[in-house]
Write a protein that holds these residues in place. Structure first.
Motif, PDB file in Angstrom:
ATOM      1  N   LEU A  41      -5.633   7.864  -0.198  1.00 29.15           N
ATOM      2  CA  LEU A  41      -6.191   6.788   0.364  1.00 29.15           C
ATOM      3  C   LEU A  41      -6.829   5.941  -0.650  1.00 29.15           C
ATOM      4  O   LEU A  41      -6.659   4.539  -0.807  1.00 29.15           O
ATOM      5  CB  LEU A  41      -7.152   7.012   1.442  1.00 29.15           C
ATOM      6  CG  LEU A  41      -6.722   7.647   2.820  1.00 29.15           C
ATOM      7  CD1 LEU A  41      -7.858   8.091   3.378  1.00 29.15           C
ATOM      8  CD2 LEU A  41      -5.909   6.646   3.526  1.00 29.15           C
ATOM      9  N   ALA A  42      -7.353   6.683  -1.585  1.00 33.36           N
ATOM     10  CA  ALA A  42      -8.034   5.826  -2.649  1.00 33.36           C
ATOM     11  C   ALA A  42      -6.960   5.321  -3.746  1.00 33.36           C
ATOM     12  O   ALA A  42      -7.213   4.009  -4.033  1.00 33.36           O
ATOM     13  CB  ALA A  42      -8.919   6.841  -3.690  1.00 33.36           C
ATOM     14  N   VAL A  43      -5.744   5.829  -4.138  1.00 28.07           N
ATOM     15  CA  VAL A  43      -4.712   5.336  -4.939  1.00 28.07           C
ATOM     16  C   VAL A  43      -4.093   4.063  -4.131  1.00 28.07           C
ATOM     17  O   VAL A  43      -3.817   2.832  -4.595  1.00 28.07           O
ATOM     18  CB  VAL A  43      -3.688   6.370  -5.278  1.00 28.07           C
ATOM     19  CG1 VAL A  43      -2.812   5.577  -6.037  1.00 28.07           C
ATOM     20  CG2 VAL A  43      -4.464   7.214  -6.008  1.00 28.07           C
ATOM     21  N   VAL A  78       5.091   4.348  -0.850  1.00 28.59           N
ATOM     22  CA  VAL A  78       4.379   3.354  -0.153  1.00 28.59           C
ATOM     23  C   VAL A  78       4.011   2.033  -0.626  1.00 28.59           C
ATOM     24  O   VAL A  78       4.232   1.119  -0.098  1.00 28.59           O
ATOM     25  CB  VAL A  78       3.031   4.133   0.484  1.00 28.59           C
ATOM     26  CG1 VAL A  78       1.951   3.080   1.339  1.00 28.59           C
ATOM     27  CG2 VAL A  78       3.191   5.247   1.343  1.00 28.59           C
ATOM     28  N   LEU A  79       3.562   2.077  -1.688  1.00 26.34           N
ATOM     29  CA  LEU A  79       3.207   1.066  -2.704  1.00 26.34           C
ATOM     30  C   LEU A  79       4.744  -0.019  -2.869  1.00 26.34           C
ATOM     31  O   LEU A  79       4.583  -1.057  -2.904  1.00 26.34           O
ATOM     32  CB  LEU A  79       2.768   1.339  -3.987  1.00 26.34           C
ATOM     33  CG  LEU A  79       1.289   1.897  -4.070  1.00 26.34           C
ATOM     34  CD1 LEU A  79       0.830   2.386  -5.400  1.00 26.34           C
ATOM     35  CD2 LEU A  79       0.419   1.069  -3.311  1.00 26.34           C
ATOM     36  N   LYS A  80       5.715   0.674  -3.245  1.00 26.40           N
ATOM     37  CA  LYS A  80       7.052   0.141  -3.210  1.00 26.40           C
ATOM     38  C   LYS A  80       7.208  -0.753  -1.960  1.00 26.40           C
ATOM     39  O   LYS A  80       7.723  -1.784  -1.969  1.00 26.40           O
ATOM     40  CB  LYS A  80       8.091   1.044  -3.595  1.00 26.40           C
ATOM     41  CG  LYS A  80       9.557   0.557  -3.796  1.00 26.40           C
ATOM     42  CD  LYS A  80       9.574  -0.556  -4.786  1.00 26.40           C
ATOM     43  CE  LYS A  80      11.338  -1.276  -4.637  1.00 26.40           C
ATOM     44  NZ  LYS A  80      11.320  -2.489  -5.785  1.00 26.40           N
ATOM     45  N   LEU A  81       7.309  -0.024  -0.792  1.00 24.12           N
ATOM     46  CA  LEU A  81       7.236  -0.572   0.490  1.00 24.12           C
ATOM     47  C   LEU A  81       6.437  -1.715   0.826  1.00 24.12           C
ATOM     48  O   LEU A  81       6.720  -2.514   1.748  1.00 24.12           O
ATOM     49  CB  LEU A  81       7.296   0.450   1.715  1.00 24.12           C
ATOM     50  CG  LEU A  81       8.649   1.447   1.562  1.00 24.12           C
ATOM     51  CD1 LEU A  81       8.602   2.641   2.515  1.00 24.12           C
ATOM     52  CD2 LEU A  81       9.854   0.682   1.886  1.00 24.12           C
ATOM     53  N   ALA A 139      -2.516  -1.243  -3.848  1.00 31.88           N
ATOM     54  CA  ALA A 139      -1.647  -1.914  -2.763  1.00 31.88           C
ATOM     55  C   ALA A 139      -1.958  -3.312  -2.960  1.00 31.88           C
ATOM     56  O   ALA A 139      -2.740  -4.107  -3.424  1.00 31.88           O
ATOM     57  CB  ALA A 139      -2.128  -1.669  -1.183  1.00 31.88           C
ATOM     58  N   PRO A 140      -0.806  -4.289  -2.476  1.00 34.19           N
ATOM     59  CA  PRO A 140      -0.822  -6.024  -2.654  1.00 34.19           C
ATOM     60  C   PRO A 140      -2.102  -6.332  -1.414  1.00 34.19           C
ATOM     61  O   PRO A 140      -2.536  -5.569  -0.754  1.00 34.19           O
ATOM     62  CB  PRO A 140       0.518  -6.316  -2.057  1.00 34.19           C
ATOM     63  CG  PRO A 140       1.200  -4.925  -2.263  1.00 34.19           C
ATOM     64  CD  PRO A 140       0.481  -3.783  -1.988  1.00 34.19           C
ATOM     65  N   GLU A 141      -2.775  -7.555  -2.186  1.00 30.41           N
ATOM     66  CA  GLU A 141      -3.803  -7.993  -1.184  1.00 30.41           C
ATOM     67  C   GLU A 141      -3.503  -8.190   0.003  1.00 30.41           C
ATOM     68  O   GLU A 141      -2.255  -8.793   0.373  1.00 30.41           O
ATOM     69  CB  GLU A 141      -4.305  -9.205  -1.894  1.00 30.41           C
ATOM     70  CG  GLU A 141      -5.670  -9.830  -1.221  1.00 30.41           C
ATOM     71  CD  GLU A 141      -5.802 -11.212  -2.069  1.00 30.41           C
ATOM     72  OE1 GLU A 141      -6.849 -11.900  -1.404  1.00 30.41           O
ATOM     73  OE2 GLU A 141      -5.299 -11.539  -2.961  1.00 30.41           O
ATOM     74  N   GLY A 142      -4.252  -7.785   0.978  1.00 26.90           N
ATOM     75  CA  GLY A 142      -3.937  -7.663   2.690  1.00 26.90           C
ATOM     76  C   GLY A 142      -3.071  -6.662   3.155  1.00 26.90           C
ATOM     77  O   GLY A 142      -3.165  -6.589   4.366  1.00 26.90           O
TER      78      GLY A 142
END
Length: 292
Positions: A174-176, A153-156, A181-184
């Motif tokens: 959810l916490a991680v 998810v973080l890569k996408l 995650a990128p801002e926004g």
């Protein structure tokens, strides 16, 4: 009003049918007006709760067209798309993303094929590249049979056209995601039992089924958090949890449709293979939902 950041409670809306099991646009208008007066700050159509897999192509398009017309730019609208075929999903996205009044498309993780993480990245990258409007990933392993990892998810999330995730893998994930995650990037929970958790963790909000019935209560709970009244919010969530469980005790959307019909918000029965509630099931549901 296309800015999803302003919508913390997005209702994953049922699709209303008439007595002949046909899409009913009169009932759709009544349902939308009811929701918008009772806590809903955005709507998701043609999703799981909307019985997207049971809608024809023509019905999906009519749902989009009529919802855009009725909502009239009052709240953001998300449309569910996607299948286990990347090429078919791209074709759907290319067509549906022509509706510029939609705020985003919700695209489910491919199901049945059980792709690995690299396959998921390739799938969503191709879909996002093809879409004219933003994409929200739908990560729900209980239905797809495969879990998208937090790292995936973080890569996408780095893709400029992937703006968020509807995540159904629990509070720890959810916490991680919210932390890294990128801002926004918008992190929603898709599990009503985590409605308070995602808010307190700093997420974007909840894409909810229970908001059909308890939208005002959920909105008040979020206001309590914003005002620092966390204990009041927690008390509200404790009351909601058994009611949420009752709404998912049987295959969704049968319970929430039954609850709406009982409240004279007529939406018809679900389509097969989901059965409507029988009298005993209906009585149990109403007993739980009416508890103080």
């Amino acid at each position: 009003m296309k800015n999803l950041k302003l919508a913390q409670i997005i209702t994953a809306m049922v699709t209303p049918y008439n007595e002949n099991d046909e899409l009913d646009t009169t009932r759709l208008k009544s349902l939308l007006e009811y929701l918008l007066k009772n806590g809903t700050q955005g709507v998701l159509i043609n999703g799981t709760t909307g019985e997207g897999p049971n809608l024809s192509v023509a019905e999906k398009e009519e749902m989009i067209q009529q919802t855009i017309k009725i909502v009239n730019d009052r709240v953001p609208i998300i449309a569910g798309v996607g299948s286990n075929s990347t090429s078919a999903t791209v074709a759907d996205v290319q067509k549906i993303s022509n509706y510029s009044d939609l705020s985003a498309l919700l695209v489910v993780v491919p199901y049945y094929n059980k792709p690995d993480q690299a396959g998921m990245i390739a799938h969503f990258t191709m879909v996002a590249d093809a879409s004219k409007i933003p994409i929200v990933i739908y990560n729900i392993p209980g239905r797809t049979g495969v879990k998208m990892s937090v790292d995936t998810v973080l890569k996408l999330a780095e893709h400029p056209n992937i703006i968020g995730v509807k995540n159904c893998t629990g509070a720890a994930d959810l916490a991680v995601l919210i932390q890294n995650a990128p801002e926004g990037f918008l992190v929603y929970s898709g599990e009503d039992e985590d409605a308070l958790t995602v808010k307190v963790l700093g997420g974007a909000g909840i894409i909810s089924v229970a908001s059909h019935i308890f939208g005002n209560e959920m909105a008040q709970m979020y206001r309590d958090v914003d005002c620092g009244n966390v204990s009041e919010a927690g008390q509200n969530m404790r009351i909601l949890i058994p009611k949420v469980a009752a709404l998912f005790r049987l295959p969704s959307p049968a319970p929430v449709k039954a609850a709406l019909n009982e409240r004279n918000i007529l939406v018809g029965d679900p389509r097969l293979p989901i059965l409507p509630l029988d009298d005993e099931q209906q009585d149990f549901l109403e007993k739980v939902l009416s508890q103080e």
